[in-house]
Design a protein around this motif. Structure first.
Motif, short mmCIF file in Angstrom:
data_model
loop_
_atom_site.label_atom_id
_atom_site.label_comp_id
_atom_site.label_asym_id
_atom_site.label_seq_id
_atom_site.Cartn_x
_atom_site.Cartn_y
_atom_site.Cartn_z
N ASN A 170 20.90 19.29 52.57
CA ASN A 170 20.54 17.94 52.10
C ASN A 170 20.89 16.90 53.16
O ASN A 170 20.17 15.91 53.34
N HIS A 171 22.03 17.09 53.83
CA HIS A 171 22.43 16.12 54.85
C HIS A 171 21.68 16.35 56.16
O HIS A 171 21.41 15.41 56.91
N PHE A 172 21.37 17.62 56.45
CA PHE A 172 20.75 17.90 57.74
C PHE A 172 19.28 17.46 57.78
O PHE A 172 18.83 16.93 58.81
N GLU A 173 18.55 17.65 56.69
CA GLU A 173 17.10 17.39 56.75
C GLU A 173 16.75 15.96 57.21
O GLU A 173 15.95 15.79 58.13
N PRO A 174 17.39 14.92 56.63
CA PRO A 174 17.03 13.57 57.12
C PRO A 174 17.46 13.34 58.57
O PRO A 174 16.76 12.64 59.33
N LEU A 175 18.59 13.92 58.98
CA LEU A 175 19.02 13.76 60.38
C LEU A 175 18.01 14.44 61.31
O LEU A 175 17.63 13.89 62.35
N TYR A 176 17.56 15.61 60.92
CA TYR A 176 16.61 16.37 61.74
C TYR A 176 15.27 15.63 61.82
O TYR A 176 14.67 15.51 62.89
N ASP A 177 14.81 15.12 60.68
CA ASP A 177 13.54 14.37 60.67
C ASP A 177 13.62 13.20 61.64
O ASP A 177 12.69 12.93 62.41
N LEU A 218 30.86 31.35 54.02
CA LEU A 218 29.43 31.08 54.18
C LEU A 218 28.99 31.54 55.57
O LEU A 218 29.58 31.10 56.58
N TYR A 219 28.01 32.43 55.61
CA TYR A 219 27.41 32.88 56.87
C TYR A 219 25.90 32.70 56.70
O TYR A 219 25.30 33.39 55.88
N CYS A 220 25.31 31.78 57.46
CA CYS A 220 23.88 31.57 57.27
C CYS A 220 23.22 31.16 58.57
O CYS A 220 23.88 30.65 59.49
N SER A 221 21.91 31.39 58.64
CA SER A 221 21.14 31.02 59.83
C SER A 221 19.83 30.38 59.38
O SER A 221 19.10 30.95 58.56
N LEU A 222 19.58 29.22 59.94
CA LEU A 222 18.42 28.40 59.57
C LEU A 222 17.38 28.49 60.68
O LEU A 222 17.72 28.33 61.85
N ILE A 223 16.14 28.76 60.29
CA ILE A 223 15.05 28.82 61.28
C ILE A 223 14.42 27.43 61.42
O ILE A 223 14.01 26.82 60.43
N LEU A 224 14.39 26.95 62.66
CA LEU A 224 13.78 25.64 62.94
C LEU A 224 12.69 25.83 63.99
O LEU A 224 12.80 26.71 64.86
N ARG A 225 11.67 25.00 63.91
CA ARG A 225 10.59 25.05 64.91
C ARG A 225 10.34 23.64 65.42
O ARG A 225 9.27 23.06 65.17
N PRO A 226 11.33 23.05 66.12
CA PRO A 226 11.17 21.66 66.57
C PRO A 226 10.15 21.55 67.70
O PRO A 226 10.23 22.32 68.66
N ALA A 227 9.22 20.62 67.57
CA ALA A 227 8.21 20.43 68.61
C ALA A 227 8.79 19.53 69.69
O ALA A 227 8.39 18.37 69.85
N VAL A 228 9.79 20.03 70.41
CA VAL A 228 10.45 19.24 71.47
C VAL A 228 10.65 20.16 72.69
O VAL A 228 10.70 21.38 72.53
N LEU A 257 20.85 19.90 68.93
CA LEU A 257 20.83 20.32 67.52
C LEU A 257 22.21 20.78 67.03
O LEU A 257 22.54 20.65 65.86
N THR A 258 23.00 21.34 67.95
CA THR A 258 24.33 21.80 67.56
C THR A 258 25.16 20.63 67.04
O THR A 258 25.81 20.72 66.00
N LEU A 259 25.11 19.52 67.77
CA LEU A 259 25.87 18.34 67.33
C LEU A 259 25.28 17.73 66.06
O LEU A 259 26.02 17.25 65.20
N LEU A 260 23.97 17.77 65.96
CA LEU A 260 23.32 17.23 64.77
C LEU A 260 23.73 18.03 63.52
O LEU A 260 24.01 17.47 62.46
N LEU A 261 23.79 19.35 63.69
CA LEU A 261 24.24 20.20 62.58
C LEU A 261 25.71 19.93 62.25
O LEU A 261 26.09 19.86 61.08
N TRP A 298 15.72 12.82 64.20
CA TRP A 298 15.89 13.34 65.56
C TRP A 298 14.54 13.72 66.18
O TRP A 298 14.30 13.50 67.36
N LEU A 299 13.64 14.26 65.34
CA LEU A 299 12.33 14.65 65.86
C LEU A 299 11.51 13.42 66.28
O LEU A 299 10.68 13.50 67.17
N LEU A 300 11.80 12.28 65.64
CA LEU A 300 11.06 11.06 65.97
C LEU A 300 11.65 10.35 67.19
O LEU A 300 11.00 9.54 67.83
N GLN A 301 12.93 10.64 67.47
CA GLN A 301 13.64 9.95 68.54
C GLN A 301 13.62 10.78 69.82
O GLN A 301 13.22 11.95 69.80
N ASP A 302 14.12 10.16 70.93
CA ASP A 302 14.19 10.91 72.19
C ASP A 302 15.54 11.57 72.36
O ASP A 302 15.73 12.40 73.24
N ASP A 303 16.53 11.13 71.60
CA ASP A 303 17.90 11.62 71.84
C ASP A 303 18.76 11.40 70.60
O ASP A 303 18.24 11.13 69.51
#
Ligand code: BTN
Length: 344
Positions: A265-272, A151-161, A169-173, A274-279
């Motif tokens: 599926n696992h990343f989306e809720p973690l990312y959501d 698997l080789y893939c790249s996800l585009i994110l636009r975090p407002a942080v 994000l590396t650890l979150l992924l 993370w965007l609400l939190q400070d860390d």
């Protein structure tokens, strides 16, 4: 997601790229029963002979499609490639992975995703390749990317942080990939090696490479590249001692489309969250419970200096907590960690 003019222009172009053949394949993949030629003509506004042309193209791509007079067409076998039609049935996300741009071969999915992000691609778009000719690893290394197996893939994110948070994000992924791997193969003894690796039995299975375009207070986009050795049954001689794959660890083939969907599926809720939190506080217990370096003696290669000490945890900002021999406590934000000899 910021929906601006550039995004609209990009989306229109992306739609054209996603040609009719892909839409028809997706429609067939969505349908358990036969779909009549008539129905396909109506749904896609094309003629019978055009439907037949697209079916031929889909078959040429390796898909088995049954064609029965009076009933129509039915997709009877998938190819196992991580293409949209094969990933979507497993995907439970609201906005990640809805558009998958698949390439039989790419230089580097990170490079392609960056170009798409610059052109305005929306958050959640993914670039996937079956092989890479210039796969990039951290620290300027090469990521070996043979065809048809991994698997080789790249996800585009636009975090407002602010951009200072992006390395988290590396650890979150890594946390999401770890969860996905365990869901796919509960017996797998996978550990996260700060900051971006997943190892099994001391060998690397997966690496994450996040790249961003930003100003200090504003992140324009992040491209999160993920490389996982899935069904590669032979590791090249130079990597034999240090790399592994799912098939080598578990002795069975794994589905790349479902692995990709599970990661999202696992990343989306973690990312959501993370965007609400400070860390990363909310995910630290999970990260520390599978942290390979926890309580280990390590050296950290930061190119211009080498640090050494005992790892005492991961800080809420994603840094590695290190206690040096003289008792000094350090927060290490970057570098390549190596276990000291006696820990191997
Ligand atoms: C590492 O050095 O551990 C990071 C490896 C990241 C490899 C992936 S494969 C998909 C994406 N495209 C690239 O060129 N690199 C990343």
């Amino acid at each position: 997601m910021v929906y601006n003019f550039a995004t609209k222009v990009f989306t229109a172009r992306f739609r054209r790229m996603h040609d009719l053949t892909t839409h028809i394949l997706n429609r067939l993949a969505d349908e358990k029963n036969f779909l009549s030629g008539e129905r396909l003509c109506q749904e896609f506004g094309i003629t019978r002979s055009a439907v037949w042309k697209h079916i031929r193209l889909i078959r040429r791509d390796g898909y088995q499609i049954e064609a029965v007079t009076g009933r129509g067409y039915r997709l009877s076998a998938m190819t196992g490639r991580p293409v949209e039609a094969e990933v979507l049935p497993f995907l439970k996300c609201r906005y990640l992975g809805k558009q998958i741009d698949y390439h039989p071969i790419a230089t580097s999915t990170n490079l392609l995703a960056k170009a798409m992000a610059v052109a305005g691609a929306p958050e959640g778009c993914i670039v996937v390749a079956d092989a890479q000719s210039g796969g990039k690893g951290r620290m300027g290394r090469v990521w070996h990317s043979p065809p048809g197996v991994n698997l080789y893939c790249s996800l585009i994110l636009r975090p407002a942080v602010p951009s200072i948070r992006v390395p988290q994000l590396t650890l979150l992924l890594a946390a999401a990939i770890h969860r996905a791997l365990l869901e796919l193969s509960p017996e797998l003894e996978a550990m996260i090696k700060w900051p971006n690796d997943i190892l099994v039995n001391g060998k690397k299975l997966c690496g994450v490479l996040c790249e961003m375009q930003s100003e200090p207070d504003l992140t324009h986009f992040v491209v999160a590249g993920i490389g996982i050795n899935v069904n590669q049954s032979e590791i090249s001689p130079e990597l034999k001692g240090s790399a592994t794959s799912l098939i080598l660890e578990r002795g069975e083939l794994f589905s790349r489309p479902s692995l990709l969907a599970l990661i999202l599926n696992h990343f989306e809720p973690l990312y959501d969250e993370w965007l609400l939190q400070d860390d990363l506080t909310f995910v630290l217990p999970a990260l520390e419970s599978c942290a390979l370096l926890q309580s280990k003696e390590v050296t950290i290669d930061q190119r211009n200096r080498i640090l050494s000490g005992t790892v005492t945890g991961i800080a809420k900002g994603g840094e590695l907590k290190l206690r040096c021999a003289d008792g000094e406590a350090l927060l290490v934000s970057s570098g390549e960690a190596h276990l000291r000899k006696q820990e191997l």
